[in-house]
Design a protein around this motif. Structure first.
Motif, PDB file in Angstrom:
ATOM      1  N   HIS A  79       0.824  -1.201   0.000  1.00  0.00           N
ATOM      2  CA  HIS A  79       0.000   0.000   0.000  1.00  0.00           C
ATOM      3  C   HIS A  79       0.863   1.259   0.000  1.00  0.00           C
ATOM      4  CE1 HIS A  79      -4.285   0.384  -0.061  1.00  0.00           C
ATOM      5  NE2 HIS A  79      -4.294   1.389   0.786  1.00  0.00           N
ATOM      6  N   GLN A  80       1.891   1.262   0.867  1.00  0.00           N
ATOM      7  CA  GLN A  80       2.730   2.461   0.985  1.00  0.00           C
ATOM      8  C   GLN A  80       3.557   2.709  -0.282  1.00  0.00           C
ATOM      9  OE1 GLN A  80       2.606  -0.187   3.013  1.00  0.00           O
ATOM     10  NE2 GLN A  80       4.542  -0.552   4.072  1.00  0.00           N
ATOM     11  N   ASP A  81       4.016   1.636  -0.920  1.00  0.00           N
ATOM     12  CA  ASP A  81       4.775   1.776  -2.166  1.00  0.00           C
ATOM     13  C   ASP A  81       3.873   2.278  -3.295  1.00  0.00           C
ATOM     14  OD1 ASP A  81       7.038   0.842  -0.877  1.00  0.00           O
ATOM     15  OD2 ASP A  81       6.682  -1.241  -1.432  1.00  0.00           O
ATOM     16  N   TYR A  82       2.669   1.772  -3.315  1.00  0.00           N
ATOM     17  CA  TYR A  82       1.691   2.182  -4.335  1.00  0.00           C
ATOM     18  C   TYR A  82       1.394   3.678  -4.208  1.00  0.00           C
ATOM     19  CZ  TYR A  82      -2.362   1.331  -7.437  1.00  0.00           C
ATOM     20  OH  TYR A  82      -3.255   1.308  -8.486  1.00  0.00           O
ATOM     21  N   ALA A  83       1.237   4.126  -2.972  1.00  0.00           N
ATOM     22  CA  ALA A  83       0.951   5.547  -2.732  1.00  0.00           C
ATOM     23  C   ALA A  83       2.090   6.429  -3.240  1.00  0.00           C
ATOM     24  CB  ALA A  83       0.710   5.791  -1.243  1.00  0.00           C
ATOM     25  N   ILE A  84       3.328   6.002  -2.987  1.00  0.00           N
ATOM     26  CA  ILE A  84       4.491   6.773  -3.433  1.00  0.00           C
ATOM     27  C   ILE A  84       4.536   6.857  -4.951  1.00  0.00           C
ATOM     28  CG2 ILE A  84       7.018   6.776  -3.544  1.00  0.00           C
ATOM     29  CD1 ILE A  84       6.997   5.547  -0.718  1.00  0.00           C
ATOM     30  N   ARG A  92      -4.740   9.199   1.778  1.00  0.00           N
ATOM     31  CA  ARG A  92      -5.567   9.490   0.601  1.00  0.00           C
ATOM     32  C   ARG A  92      -5.807   8.232  -0.217  1.00  0.00           C
ATOM     33  NH1 ARG A  92      -3.937  13.696  -4.259  1.00  0.00           N
ATOM     34  NH2 ARG A  92      -5.800  13.409  -5.539  1.00  0.00           N
ATOM     35  N   LEU A  93      -4.756   7.426  -0.398  1.00  0.00           N
ATOM     36  CA  LEU A  93      -4.922   6.172  -1.134  1.00  0.00           C
ATOM     37  C   LEU A  93      -5.901   5.254  -0.411  1.00  0.00           C
ATOM     38  CD1 LEU A  93      -4.189   4.166  -3.372  1.00  0.00           C
ATOM     39  CD2 LEU A  93      -2.203   3.483  -2.000  1.00  0.00           C
ATOM     40  N   SER A  94      -5.786   5.185   0.895  1.00  0.00           N
ATOM     41  CA  SER A  94      -6.685   4.333   1.690  1.00  0.00           C
ATOM     42  C   SER A  94      -8.133   4.774   1.539  1.00  0.00           C
ATOM     43  CB  SER A  94      -6.274   4.367   3.164  1.00  0.00           C
ATOM     44  OG  SER A  94      -4.975   3.841   3.342  1.00  0.00           O
ATOM     45  N   TYR A  98     -10.578   1.835   0.205  1.00  0.00           N
ATOM     46  CA  TYR A  98     -11.535   1.347   1.201  1.00  0.00           C
ATOM     47  C   TYR A  98     -12.918   1.967   1.028  1.00  0.00           C
ATOM     48  CZ  TYR A  98      -7.583  -0.794   3.580  1.00  0.00           C
ATOM     49  OH  TYR A  98      -6.485  -1.568   3.886  1.00  0.00           O
ATOM     50  N   GLY A  99     -13.118   2.656  -0.103  1.00  0.00           N
ATOM     51  CA  GLY A  99     -14.439   3.162  -0.421  1.00  0.00           C
ATOM     52  C   GLY A  99     -14.934   4.293   0.451  1.00  0.00           C
ATOM     53  N   ARG A 100     -14.000   5.083   0.985  1.00  0.00           N
ATOM     54  CA  ARG A 100     -14.427   6.193   1.838  1.00  0.00           C
ATOM     55  C   ARG A 100     -14.773   7.443   1.033  1.00  0.00           C
ATOM     56  NH1 ARG A 100      -9.194   5.165   5.478  1.00  0.00           N
ATOM     57  NH2 ARG A 100      -9.824   3.207   6.464  1.00  0.00           N
ATOM     58  N   THR A 101     -14.489   7.408  -0.259  1.00  0.00           N
ATOM     59  CA  THR A 101     -14.847   8.519  -1.138  1.00  0.00           C
ATOM     60  C   THR A 101     -15.757   7.995  -2.241  1.00  0.00           C
ATOM     61  OG1 THR A 101     -12.882   8.138  -2.507  1.00  0.00           O
ATOM     62  CG2 THR A 101     -12.662   9.720  -0.709  1.00  0.00           C
ATOM     63  N   ALA A 102     -16.415   8.911  -2.930  1.00  0.00           N
ATOM     64  CA  ALA A 102     -17.355   8.497  -3.974  1.00  0.00           C
ATOM     65  C   ALA A 102     -16.645   7.924  -5.193  1.00  0.00           C
ATOM     66  CB  ALA A 102     -18.230   9.685  -4.374  1.00  0.00           C
ATOM     67  N   SER A 103     -15.455   8.466  -5.508  1.00  0.00           N
ATOM     68  CA  SER A 103     -14.733   8.018  -6.705  1.00  0.00           C
ATOM     69  C   SER A 103     -13.257   8.372  -6.564  1.00  0.00           C
ATOM     70  CB  SER A 103     -15.313   8.679  -7.953  1.00  0.00           C
ATOM     71  OG  SER A 103     -15.203  10.092  -7.852  1.00  0.00           O
ATOM     72  N   VAL A 104     -12.494   8.052  -7.605  1.00  0.00           N
ATOM     73  CA  VAL A 104     -11.062   8.353  -7.642  1.00  0.00           C
ATOM     74  C   VAL A 104     -10.831   9.445  -8.678  1.00  0.00           C
ATOM     75  CG1 VAL A 104      -8.750   7.408  -7.960  1.00  0.00           C
ATOM     76  CG2 VAL A 104     -10.573   5.948  -7.063  1.00  0.00           C
ATOM     77  N   PRO A 105     -10.047  10.472  -8.338  1.00  0.00           N
ATOM     78  CA  PRO A 105      -9.781  11.537  -9.316  1.00  0.00           C
ATOM     79  C   PRO A 105      -9.173  10.982 -10.603  1.00  0.00           C
ATOM     80  CG  PRO A 105      -9.083  12.219  -7.131  1.00  0.00           C
ATOM     81  CD  PRO A 105      -9.448  10.763  -7.028  1.00  0.00           C
ATOM     82  N   ALA A 106      -9.469  11.642 -11.706  1.00  0.00           N
ATOM     83  CA  ALA A 106      -9.014  11.180 -13.019  1.00  0.00           C
ATOM     84  C   ALA A 106      -7.497  11.133 -13.119  1.00  0.00           C
ATOM     85  CB  ALA A 106      -9.590  12.080 -14.113  1.00  0.00           C
ATOM     86  N   ASP A 107      -6.801  12.099 -12.495  1.00  0.00           N
ATOM     87  CA  ASP A 107      -5.341  12.120 -12.601  1.00  0.00           C
ATOM     88  C   ASP A 107      -4.706  10.944 -11.875  1.00  0.00           C
ATOM     89  OD1 ASP A 107      -6.238  13.254 -10.194  1.00  0.00           O
ATOM     90  OD2 ASP A 107      -4.335  14.281  -9.870  1.00  0.00           O
ATOM     91  N   VAL A 108      -5.313  10.517 -10.771  1.00  0.00           N
ATOM     92  CA  VAL A 108      -4.797   9.356 -10.036  1.00  0.00           C
ATOM     93  C   VAL A 108      -4.998   8.087 -10.860  1.00  0.00           C
ATOM     94  CG1 VAL A 108      -5.039   7.949  -7.943  1.00  0.00           C
ATOM     95  CG2 VAL A 108      -5.176  10.443  -7.798  1.00  0.00           C
ATOM     96  N   MET A 109      -6.162   7.945 -11.459  1.00  0.00           N
ATOM     97  CA  MET A 109      -6.427   6.768 -12.283  1.00  0.00           C
ATOM     98  C   MET A 109      -5.500   6.733 -13.490  1.00  0.00           C
ATOM     99  SD  MET A 109      -8.589   4.941 -10.746  1.00  0.00           S
ATOM    100  CE  MET A 109      -8.537   3.744 -12.068  1.00  0.00           C
TER     101      MET A 109
END
Length: 199
Positions: A79-84, A92-94, A98-109
């Motif tokens: 998880h920590q390597d993925y975030a970096i 923010r990655l978590s 873990y579904g705590r937000t409605a979606s993932v920003p386009a730039d992250v995807m």
């Protein structure tokens, strides 16, 4: 003088306690049926609390959140390597995975998909390389380093002796990114030893 004052004065003269003037209270023991009802209610309440603690509703991820998780698993990243690699913080990655937000920003995807495209082949090769029991990988590292000491190997790659012992018994196995990191450390140590011998 009111009735209470008169009574109070009389009891003081006689040296009696004020408690003697209070009416008698009769204690009635609860019936067996009442006791059973109280115990049943307490047990039901306790079970309900325990159920709320232990049962959690399954997390339903959005399509992009699930894709983000799938990319992480495909690359074998912690998880920590993925975030970096994504250029975001771990909290923010978590929140995405873990579904705590409605979606993932386009730039992250976009970054995640680029990581998958650029590292898919390398990841495939790593999976093939480490697709064997952990005890065999450990033995290979020991042969390269010329040691069979759990303490020495643990110190070299940065883990505790108990971890080496569990690896040797195939009880646990690091994720792909950790395996690759440990393997690089072993190869670096071996190369350093060779250079020292040649001098």
């Amino acid at each position: 003088m009111n009735t209470y004052a008169q009574t109070h004065a009389k009891t003081e003269k006689k040296g009696a306690s004020n408690l003697d003037t209070l009416p008698n209270v009769v204690m009635v023991e609860p019936s067996n049926a009442e006791l059973v009802s109280v115990k049943k209610h307490a047990r039901t309440t306790r079970n309900a609390k325990n159920k709320r603690r232990t049962q959690k509703d399954p997390i339903e991820l959005s399509p992009d959140q699930q894709e983000l998780v799938n990319i992480k698993n495909s690359l074998g990243l912690r998880h920590q390597d993925y975030a970096i690699l994504l250029g975001i913080g771990l909290p923010r990655l978590s929140s995405y995975t873990y579904g705590r937000t409605a979606s993932v920003p386009a730039d992250v995807m976009k970054t995640a998909r680029q990581l998958l495209a650029e590292n898919a082949e390398a990841t495939r090769l790593l999976k093939e390389k480490f697709n064997r029991p952990m005890s065999e990988i450990l033995q290979e590292w020991e042969n390269k380093l010329g040691t069979t000491s759990d303490a020495e190997l643990a110190g070299l790659i940065g883990v505790v002796t108990m971890t080496i012992n569990r690896w040797r018994k195939n009880e646990t196995k690091p994720d792909l990114s950790a395996l690759n990191r440990y393997d690089r450390i072993v190869n670096l140590v071996v190369n350093n030893i060779k250079q020292l011998v040649l001098r």
